[in-house]
Structures are given as structure tokens and as C-alpha cells.
Design a protein around this motif. Structure first.
Motif, PDB file in Angstrom:
ATOM      1  N   LEU A  19       0.857  -1.181   0.000  1.00  0.00           N
ATOM      2  CA  LEU A  19       0.000   0.000   0.000  1.00  0.00           C
ATOM      3  C   LEU A  19       0.896   1.234   0.000  1.00  0.00           C
ATOM      4  O   LEU A  19       1.805   1.330   0.831  1.00  0.00           O
ATOM      5  CB  LEU A  19      -0.910   0.025   1.231  1.00  0.00           C
ATOM      6  CG  LEU A  19      -1.902  -1.121   1.404  1.00  0.00           C
ATOM      7  CD1 LEU A  19      -2.662  -0.970   2.713  1.00  0.00           C
ATOM      8  CD2 LEU A  19      -2.880  -1.174   0.230  1.00  0.00           C
ATOM      9  N   PRO A  20       0.696   2.179  -0.891  1.00  0.00           N
ATOM     10  CA  PRO A  20       1.536   3.378  -0.909  1.00  0.00           C
ATOM     11  C   PRO A  20       1.294   4.223   0.343  1.00  0.00           C
ATOM     12  O   PRO A  20       0.209   4.164   0.939  1.00  0.00           O
ATOM     13  CB  PRO A  20       1.073   4.104  -2.170  1.00  0.00           C
ATOM     14  CG  PRO A  20      -0.317   3.621  -2.410  1.00  0.00           C
ATOM     15  CD  PRO A  20      -0.352   2.203  -1.932  1.00  0.00           C
ATOM     16  N   PRO A  21       2.266   5.008   0.758  1.00  0.00           N
ATOM     17  CA  PRO A  21       2.119   5.800   1.983  1.00  0.00           C
ATOM     18  C   PRO A  21       1.244   7.039   1.780  1.00  0.00           C
ATOM     19  O   PRO A  21       1.751   8.151   1.626  1.00  0.00           O
ATOM     20  CB  PRO A  21       3.565   6.174   2.340  1.00  0.00           C
ATOM     21  CG  PRO A  21       4.289   6.140   1.053  1.00  0.00           C
ATOM     22  CD  PRO A  21       3.622   5.117   0.188  1.00  0.00           C
ATOM     23  N   HIS A  22      -0.076   6.818   1.789  1.00  0.00           N
ATOM     24  CA  HIS A  22      -0.977   7.976   1.740  1.00  0.00           C
ATOM     25  C   HIS A  22      -2.201   7.773   2.642  1.00  0.00           C
ATOM     26  O   HIS A  22      -3.226   8.407   2.433  1.00  0.00           O
ATOM     27  CB  HIS A  22      -1.386   8.311   0.306  1.00  0.00           C
ATOM     28  CG  HIS A  22      -2.137   7.241  -0.423  1.00  0.00           C
ATOM     29  ND1 HIS A  22      -1.840   6.860  -1.700  1.00  0.00           N
ATOM     30  CD2 HIS A  22      -3.173   6.446  -0.046  1.00  0.00           C
ATOM     31  CE1 HIS A  22      -2.666   5.908  -2.094  1.00  0.00           C
ATOM     32  NE2 HIS A  22      -3.486   5.642  -1.106  1.00  0.00           N
ATOM     33  N   TYR A  23      -2.070   6.905   3.669  1.00  0.00           N
ATOM     34  CA  TYR A  23      -3.153   6.683   4.620  1.00  0.00           C
ATOM     35  C   TYR A  23      -2.832   7.378   5.946  1.00  0.00           C
ATOM     36  O   TYR A  23      -1.664   7.573   6.312  1.00  0.00           O
ATOM     37  CB  TYR A  23      -3.344   5.187   4.867  1.00  0.00           C
ATOM     38  CG  TYR A  23      -3.806   4.442   3.627  1.00  0.00           C
ATOM     39  CD1 TYR A  23      -5.154   4.375   3.291  1.00  0.00           C
ATOM     40  CD2 TYR A  23      -2.885   3.835   2.793  1.00  0.00           C
ATOM     41  CE1 TYR A  23      -5.575   3.701   2.147  1.00  0.00           C
ATOM     42  CE2 TYR A  23      -3.288   3.161   1.646  1.00  0.00           C
ATOM     43  CZ  TYR A  23      -4.637   3.094   1.330  1.00  0.00           C
ATOM     44  OH  TYR A  23      -5.042   2.440   0.199  1.00  0.00           O
ATOM     45  N   ARG A  24      -3.906   7.723   6.663  1.00  0.00           N
ATOM     46  CA  ARG A  24      -3.723   8.313   7.996  1.00  0.00           C
ATOM     47  C   ARG A  24      -3.279   7.248   8.986  1.00  0.00           C
ATOM     48  O   ARG A  24      -2.456   7.487   9.868  1.00  0.00           O
ATOM     49  CB  ARG A  24      -5.009   8.969   8.476  1.00  0.00           C
ATOM     50  CG  ARG A  24      -4.896   9.551   9.889  1.00  0.00           C
ATOM     51  CD  ARG A  24      -6.189  10.212  10.327  1.00  0.00           C
ATOM     52  NE  ARG A  24      -6.444  11.417   9.556  1.00  0.00           N
ATOM     53  CZ  ARG A  24      -7.561  12.147   9.664  1.00  0.00           C
ATOM     54  NH1 ARG A  24      -8.528  11.764  10.482  1.00  0.00           N
ATOM     55  NH2 ARG A  24      -7.717  13.231   8.950  1.00  0.00           N
ATOM     56  N   ASP A  25      -3.819   6.027   8.869  1.00  0.00           N
ATOM     57  CA  ASP A  25      -3.462   4.955   9.788  1.00  0.00           C
ATOM     58  C   ASP A  25      -3.744   3.615   9.115  1.00  0.00           C
ATOM     59  O   ASP A  25      -4.606   3.517   8.225  1.00  0.00           O
ATOM     60  CB  ASP A  25      -4.263   5.063  11.089  1.00  0.00           C
ATOM     61  CG  ASP A  25      -3.569   4.402  12.263  1.00  0.00           C
ATOM     62  OD1 ASP A  25      -2.470   3.831  12.066  1.00  0.00           O
ATOM     63  OD2 ASP A  25      -4.114   4.461  13.380  1.00  0.00           O
ATOM     64  N   ILE A  26      -3.021   2.576   9.530  1.00  0.00           N
ATOM     65  CA  ILE A  26      -3.207   1.214   9.033  1.00  0.00           C
ATOM     66  C   ILE A  26      -3.083   0.265  10.220  1.00  0.00           C
ATOM     67  O   ILE A  26      -2.183   0.421  11.062  1.00  0.00           O
ATOM     68  CB  ILE A  26      -2.156   0.838   7.964  1.00  0.00           C
ATOM     69  CG1 ILE A  26      -2.253   1.772   6.752  1.00  0.00           C
ATOM     70  CG2 ILE A  26      -2.322  -0.617   7.519  1.00  0.00           C
ATOM     71  CD1 ILE A  26      -1.144   1.561   5.722  1.00  0.00           C
ATOM     72  N   VAL A  27      -3.977  -0.711  10.293  1.00  0.00           N
ATOM     73  CA  VAL A  27      -3.904  -1.762  11.317  1.00  0.00           C
ATOM     74  C   VAL A  27      -3.787  -3.102  10.597  1.00  0.00           C
ATOM     75  O   VAL A  27      -4.608  -3.421   9.728  1.00  0.00           O
ATOM     76  CB  VAL A  27      -5.152  -1.758  12.229  1.00  0.00           C
ATOM     77  CG1 VAL A  27      -5.085  -2.923  13.229  1.00  0.00           C
ATOM     78  CG2 VAL A  27      -5.260  -0.429  12.969  1.00  0.00           C
ATOM     79  N   VAL A  28      -2.759  -3.884  10.940  1.00  0.00           N
ATOM     80  CA  VAL A  28      -2.554  -5.194  10.317  1.00  0.00           C
ATOM     81  C   VAL A  28      -3.384  -6.236  11.059  1.00  0.00           C
ATOM     82  O   VAL A  28      -3.220  -6.434  12.266  1.00  0.00           O
ATOM     83  CB  VAL A  28      -1.065  -5.571  10.317  1.00  0.00           C
ATOM     84  CG1 VAL A  28      -0.869  -7.020   9.866  1.00  0.00           C
ATOM     85  CG2 VAL A  28      -0.297  -4.628   9.392  1.00  0.00           C
ATOM     86  N   HIS A  29      -4.274  -6.874  10.326  1.00  0.00           N
ATOM     87  CA  HIS A  29      -5.203  -7.874  10.862  1.00  0.00           C
ATOM     88  C   HIS A  29      -4.940  -9.196  10.129  1.00  0.00           C
ATOM     89  O   HIS A  29      -4.520  -9.181   8.964  1.00  0.00           O
ATOM     90  CB  HIS A  29      -6.639  -7.390  10.609  1.00  0.00           C
ATOM     91  CG  HIS A  29      -7.709  -8.229  11.205  1.00  0.00           C
ATOM     92  ND1 HIS A  29      -8.120  -9.428  10.646  1.00  0.00           N
ATOM     93  CD2 HIS A  29      -8.492  -8.052  12.311  1.00  0.00           C
ATOM     94  CE1 HIS A  29      -9.078  -9.954  11.374  1.00  0.00           C
ATOM     95  NE2 HIS A  29      -9.330  -9.142  12.386  1.00  0.00           N
ATOM     96  N   PRO A  30      -5.172 -10.362  10.758  1.00  0.00           N
ATOM     97  CA  PRO A  30      -4.932 -11.631  10.048  1.00  0.00           C
ATOM     98  C   PRO A  30      -5.688 -11.769   8.729  1.00  0.00           C
ATOM     99  O   PRO A  30      -5.226 -12.464   7.819  1.00  0.00           O
ATOM    100  CB  PRO A  30      -5.402 -12.683  11.058  1.00  0.00           C
ATOM    101  CG  PRO A  30      -5.235 -12.036  12.390  1.00  0.00           C
ATOM    102  CD  PRO A  30      -5.529 -10.587  12.168  1.00  0.00           C
ATOM    103  N   ALA A  31      -6.849 -11.111   8.601  1.00  0.00           N
ATOM    104  CA  ALA A  31      -7.660 -11.251   7.390  1.00  0.00           C
ATOM    105  C   ALA A  31      -7.424 -10.144   6.373  1.00  0.00           C
ATOM    106  O   ALA A  31      -8.005 -10.173   5.287  1.00  0.00           O
ATOM    107  CB  ALA A  31      -9.144 -11.297   7.753  1.00  0.00           C
TER     108      ALA A  31
END
Length: 359
Positions: free
Chosen positions: A301-313
Motif C-alpha cells: 500500500l503506498p504511503p498515503h493513509y492516515r493509519d493502518i492496522v494489520v489484521h490476520p484477514a
């Protein structure tokens, strides 16, 4: 994405009986049914393309081969399944693939490699019941080696992690066998995780003179010199490190993610944040925007998000407009960006494809 092997994994336990205390393997009540499951897995493999699908189908066929006492074919399929799981890079594929190969090796008497794989199969962000099933396999390997104290520790951890009937059914004969063999002694002292896993990665240390970070091997000798201003622990064979910017190295000290990022810290659904990689990916920060990179340095994912959470799904993403959505493991949209964070994580929970079949 549909799990192409879920029904086959769920079907196999119908043909199983209790553990045979002589061979430490599952007794098979219906070999014909197991052969039919094996053949169906073979049919589906002919059209399976993705690494995840091939890993799952080969895992099923490996277990079926093992139940039918074709240990050479079981080991071959299990090893190939693990290679596909490693390419896919997710803990929910790697853990059962490692455990299935470990069980094949255990049945062939290769306990050193089996114990290493069982230890690695415990690592990662995994459902507790899966860790419990892995621990039962590790206990059976220890029983075969007369490492009875270590076997009891594995069984204790298994009981702490799961109340799954199939797993607890395996524990009873294992405990009975431990107590029967204990009359001759409990065997060697239990090994720690790193020893069982054969020290898979160097350990982080800080040089007291320079204040910089490096990594030591299992004999406490410098394996990677202390040249980093900050460093995380190795996870999945990769560690996040910072010089002037953040990047990542492998266990040989080779750069796998270039020093491009202002941060490399991965948020998890439970609120924790890991410095480095989870499930083969890491959240990177560049000028205040978040992106996602894999172990080889490729941007998912390119760096243009405010936040990202890594989830198993998948990956929950905040697009910066007070709304969250989710992306799948290839970066394609999974949930449209019109929910709050908790709702997206709840929806991702329903998409977890946990491996519930026999290991």
C-alpha cells in the motif's frame, strides 16, 4: 477469498480414532474415506493457482498420506506446502504448514528438525487453539525422545490454549504414556524456545560505548555489528533498523527494506504496536502518511493513509476522512471506506480463515 480446502480439512477427523500409544500417530477408522479426501485434494490442485490455495490443498493431502502410512509422500507434500506458505507469508498459513511437516518428520524419526518446526509454528499472531494443537504435536515428539518433562510442559501449555475436543482427545493418551514411561525417569532438562527452534535469529543488543544497536548470535558473539541508532527484534526473519531513516535487514545483516522511512511500527487490532514486521508486512511512515511494505521491500500500500492496522484477514485503513475501510493481502479493496475502525475490525474478524483441520 474462499478457502478451497476448508471442507476437506473438516472432513478428515471423521475417519480418525484415538492416538496409538505404540506409534504416537492417529488411528484411522476409515482408510477408504481418507483416500477419497486425498484424491479430491489432488483433483483441486490441478486448477489451484495461488500460493495460499496450493499450500492448503497440499497440507490436506500430506495429512491424508500420513494417515495412510505413506510417509515419504506426506513429507514431500508437507515440504511443498510450506514453501507455498512461506511465499504467501502469513502466520495463519505458515504455522499449520510447519506443524504438518514437523509431524511427518516426527513419524520418520527426524526429531531435531521436527522440534525446530514445532517451535517455529508457535510464533506469530495466531489463534490460541492453533497454538494448543501445535503444542500437542511437540509433546508427542518429546515423548518419542523420552523428554518427558518437556512433553508435560507442552501439554500444560496446550491445555491453557485450547479446550477444543479434538485436541484434548489427543492429550489424554499422551499424558497416560508420559506417566507410564516416567518410571524410567523424566529425561533431559526442558529446552527453551530458542534452543528448540535452533536459534533462528540473532538477538538485539546495545553497545554500551556507542549506544548503538546490533545483534548477537546464540553464543553472545556479535553477528551483526552495532551500527544502528534504533532496532527492533527479528520477526519472521526480518528486523526493523534505523540509521538516518528506518529500513529492515535479514538475519545475515543484508538490507531488505531500504532506509527510506520516518517510522516502521506496525499497529495490531488489540492496540499493541510492533517495531517491525507482523505477518510478513510492516506499516511504514513517510512524512506523516502511512503505507505498507513486505519483507522484500515492495510497497503493498503506498504511503498515503492516515493509519493502518494489520489484521490476520487483511489491512484496516484510515483514508483520512474519519472513515475506515480494508484492503486484502494483495492490496485490493476488501471493505469500502465508510465505517469506523471498530466496525472494520469486526468485519475482518468474520473473514479469518483459520486452519481447523488435523495437523
Amino acid at each position: 477469498m474462499v478457502d478451497v480446502a476448508a471442507d476437506l480439512r473438516a472432513a478428515l477427523p471423521r475417519a480418525l480414532g484415538p492416538i496409538d500409544v505404540q506409534t504416537l500417530s492417529e488411528q484411522v477408522n476409515d482408510p477408504g474415506f481418507v483416500a477419497a479426501v486425498r484424491d479430491e485434494a489432488t483433483t483441486r490442485l490441478a486448477t489451484a493457482v495461488g500460493d495460499a490455495d496450493r499450500s492448503r490443498l497440499l497440507g490436506v493431502r500430506s495429512v491424508a498420506h500420513r494417515m495412510l502410512k505413506d510417509l515419504s509422500a506426506a513429507e514431500t507434500d508437507a515440504a511443498t506446502s510450506l514453501r507455498h506458505a512461506d511465499t504467501a507469508g502469513t502466520d495463519l498459513l505458515l504455522s499449520p504448514a510447519r506443524a504438518r511437516l514437523a509431524n511427518s518428520l516426527r513419524m520418520r524419526g527426524d526429531y531435531v528438525e521436527a522440534d525446530r518446526l514445532f517451535a517455529l509454528a508457535e510464533a506469530g499472531e495466531l489463534p490460541r487453539r492453533l497454538i494448543g494443537r501445535v503444542r500437542v504435536g511437540a509433546a508427542l515428539s518429546c515423548i518419542a525422545q523420552r523428554r518427558l518433562t518437556e512433553a508435560l510442559l507442552h501439554l500444560e501449555r496446550a491445555m491453557e490454549h485450547t479446550s477444543d475436543p479434538a485436541t484434548t482427545d489427543h492429550m489424554a493418551p499422551a499424558l497416560e504414556l508420559v506417566y507410564r514411561l516416567a518410571a524410567e525417569g523424566f529425561g533431559p532438562q526442558p529446552r527453551g524456545w530458542a534452543e528448540r527452534a535452533r536459534y533462528p535469529a540473532p538477538r538485539r543488543f546495545q553497545d554500551p560505548r556507542s549506544g548503538k544497536w546490533g545483534f548477537l548470535d546464540h553464543e553472545r558473539r556479535p553477528a551483526i555489528p552495532p551500527t544502528f541508532t534504533e532496532a527492533g527484534d527479528f520477526r519472521g526473519g526480518i528486523a526493523a533498523v534505523r540509521e538516518r531513516a528506518w529500513g529492515a535487514i535479514d538475519t545475515e545483516g543484508q538490507l531488505t527494506v531500504p532506509f527510506l522511512y520516518d517510522g516502521l511500527s506496525t499497529p495490531l487490532p488489540d492496540g499493541r504496536a510492533v517495531v517491525g514486521f507482523v505477518d510478513g508486512v510492516a506499516v511504514v511512515d513517510r512524512r506523516g502518511a502511512k503505507g505498507l511494505v513486505n519483507r522484500g521491500g515492495k510497497l503493498i500500500l503506498p504511503p498515503h493513509y492516515r493509519d493502518i492496522v494489520v489484521h490476520p484477514a487483511g489491512y484496516a485503513v484510515d483514508n483520512g476522512a474519519a472513515t475506515w475501510g480494508a484492503r486484502d493481502h494483495s492490496g485490493e479493496e476488501l471493505i469500502p471506506p465508510r465505517f469506523d475502525r471498530d466496525e472494520v475490525l469486526r468485519r475482518l474478524d468474520t473473514r479469518i480463515e483459520a486452519d481447523e483441520g488435523p495437523l
